[in-house]
Write an enzyme that holds these catalytic residues in place. Structure first.
Site, PDB file in Angstrom:
ATOM      1  CD  GLN A   1      -2.757  -1.206   2.473  1.00  0.00           C
ATOM      2  OE1 GLN A   1      -2.812  -0.261   3.256  1.00  0.00           O
ATOM      3  NE2 GLN A   1      -3.402  -2.343   2.689  1.00  0.00           N
TER       4      GLN A   1
ATOM      5  CG  HIS B   1      -3.450  -0.823   7.579  1.00  0.00           C
ATOM      6  ND1 HIS B   1      -4.069  -1.452   8.639  1.00  0.00           N
ATOM      7  CD2 HIS B   1      -3.956  -1.401   6.461  1.00  0.00           C
ATOM      8  CE1 HIS B   1      -4.903  -2.378   8.161  1.00  0.00           C
ATOM      9  NE2 HIS B   1      -4.847  -2.360   6.841  1.00  0.00           N
TER      10      HIS B   1
ATOM     11  CD  GLU C   1     -15.416   1.904  12.655  1.00  0.00           C
ATOM     12  OE1 GLU C   1     -15.512   0.941  13.442  1.00  0.00           O
ATOM     13  OE2 GLU C   1     -14.813   2.964  12.928  1.00  0.00           O
TER      14      GLU C   1
ATOM     15  CE1 TYR D   1      -9.436  -8.675   6.041  1.00  0.00           C
ATOM     16  CE2 TYR D   1      -7.459  -8.059   7.251  1.00  0.00           C
ATOM     17  CZ  TYR D   1      -8.525  -7.726   6.424  1.00  0.00           C
ATOM     18  OH  TYR D   1      -8.654  -6.427   5.992  1.00  0.00           O
TER      19      TYR D   1
ATOM     20  CE1 TYR E   1     -14.787   8.581  16.253  1.00  0.00           C
ATOM     21  CE2 TYR E   1     -12.752   9.412  17.197  1.00  0.00           C
ATOM     22  CZ  TYR E   1     -14.048   9.623  16.753  1.00  0.00           C
ATOM     23  OH  TYR E   1     -14.606  10.877  16.831  1.00  0.00           O
TER      24      TYR E   1
END
Length: 388
Positions: free
Chosen positions: A93, A165, A258, A279, A268
């Site tokens: 990513q 991430h 979300e 997973y 959160y």
């Protein structure tokens, strides 16, 4: 130009079926629209595009590509490239990330702009983390620009292994005083709850990168004094609504994407709670089991795998005004969500041909999209305008 359909026919039945998934928080509703809501024009193609931004003064569009290239598209369709881009740690990513203009730059000459960008930066010992830089974008011609005086003003702390991430979305507050940065937890789970690290956080800085006065933990040493909110997983969207409230859009694990109203000092919940599971199938306690933690305005299970989102403010789609328009990677297309106070409800989905990574509202109120991916059948720049 690229051979491609210029019109996406969305039948009422298709939109209705696409909107009937399960939501653990918030509501989903079948679309009440009839006919085709928009036509799709293909304008250009890029290689793994990740972000885009319009220059307020000229309408020039800037697009980042993950491998480390920044390209320009002028309002008349010419394509250029920006030199001086920092070296990125490309893979997974990671790579070149977001790009935004400093607010208030409205001159009609595109010769020099103050800009901010984010990227994945290599560290020592096979570690890496997101970095954010501030630079001057200096142009000798409308398609010939360079980043100059680039200075790193923020880094994820600590750098860790892996290539997931990063989040690294950037947004200025509506008053232009504060820079907000989404910092993912880098697939390491527990740093999201650790106030001694800035992973899994939304941070609030002054434009020069120093922690903003009035932050919830402003009296603590760095990086704690940067933190605005915590307990986040992988934020890929940040946007302010018409009331000036900050919202984030983040990926859950196996379920539990979300949309959150982001409040100062709020927790959160990741990885303590989620509306999805691990997973490997191991369950995670649901958000509702911890009312002491901030609750999502809406969550999705199955996931939509969001890319980015906007709150639409234009006039071309009046029924969409002040609603969240969300891009989908798994839900290939757009998801439209209405806001009621601090809760949200899905109104409709609009299928498109490919995964959609990025969305921006154009100067005329049209909606611009970037497809995800690389290769001849992806990475297109799309412009949506009303059908008919």
């Amino acid at each position: 130009m690229f051979a491609r359909r210029l019109l996406i026919a969305l039948s009422p039945l298709a939109m209705t079926l696409a909107s009937c998934g399960n939501a653990a928080t918030g509501e989903k509703a079948a679309s009440t629209e009839t006919g085709t809501p928009f036509k799709v024009e293909t304008l250009a193609q890029f290689d793994e595009p990740w972000a885009m931004a319009f220059d307020e003064g000229t309408g020039t569009l800037v697009v980042t590509e993950k491998k480390g290239t920044i390209r320009l598209r002028t309002p008349d369709g010419r394509i250029g490239e920006v030199s001086g881009v920092p070296k990125v740690d490309y893979g997974g990513q990671g790579g070149l990330g977001d790009f935004i203009f400093a607010p208030g730059q409205t001159s009609k000459t595109f010769d020099k702009r103050v800009v901010y960008l984010s990227w994945a930066e290599a560290g020592s010992g096979d570690t890496r983390g997101a970095a954010v830089g501030k630079a001057d974008l200096v142009c000798s011609a409308v398609t010939e620009c360079a980043l100059q005086n680039l200075k790193v003003i923020w880094r994820q702390t600590p750098k860790v292994s892996g290539r997931g991430h990063y989040s690294h979305r950037l947004r200025f507050s509506p008053d232009g005083k504060y820079l907000f940065i989404a910092s993912g937890e880098r697939q390491k789970f527990t740093p999201a709850q650790d106030l001694g690290a800035n992973l899994g956080k939304v941070v609030r800085l002054l434009p020069d990168g120093t922690p903003a006065p009035g932050n919830p933990f402003a009296d603590k040493p760095a990086p704690t004094n940067q933190i605005w909110s915590y307990g986040h997983r992988n934020i890929l969207g940040l946007a302010f609504d018409e009331q000036g409230r900050l919202w984030d859009l983040e990926h859950g694990p196996a379920g539990g994407d979300e949309l959150n109203l982001v409040k100062a000092g709020a927790n959160y919940g990741w990885p303590l709670v989620s509306d999805g599971d691990h997973y490997d199938g191991r369950p995670i306690p649901r958000n509702s089991t911890r009312p002491d933690l901030a609750q999502p305005a809406i969550s999705w299970n199955p996931v939509i795998a969001p890319g980015d989102f906007i709150f639409y403010t234009g006039d071309l789609f009046p029924a969409w005004k002040n609603q969240a328009i969300i891009t989908g990677l798994v839900a290939t297309g757009l998801v439209r969500v209405s806001i009621d106070g601090e809760k949200a409800k899905e109104e409709a989905r609009y299928p498109l041909d490919n995964r959609i990574r990025e969305i921006r509202q154009g100067p005329d109120g049209a909606i611009w999209l970037l497809e995800d991916g690389e290769g001849s059948d992806s990475g297109h720049l799309l412009r949506l305008t009303p059908a008919g």
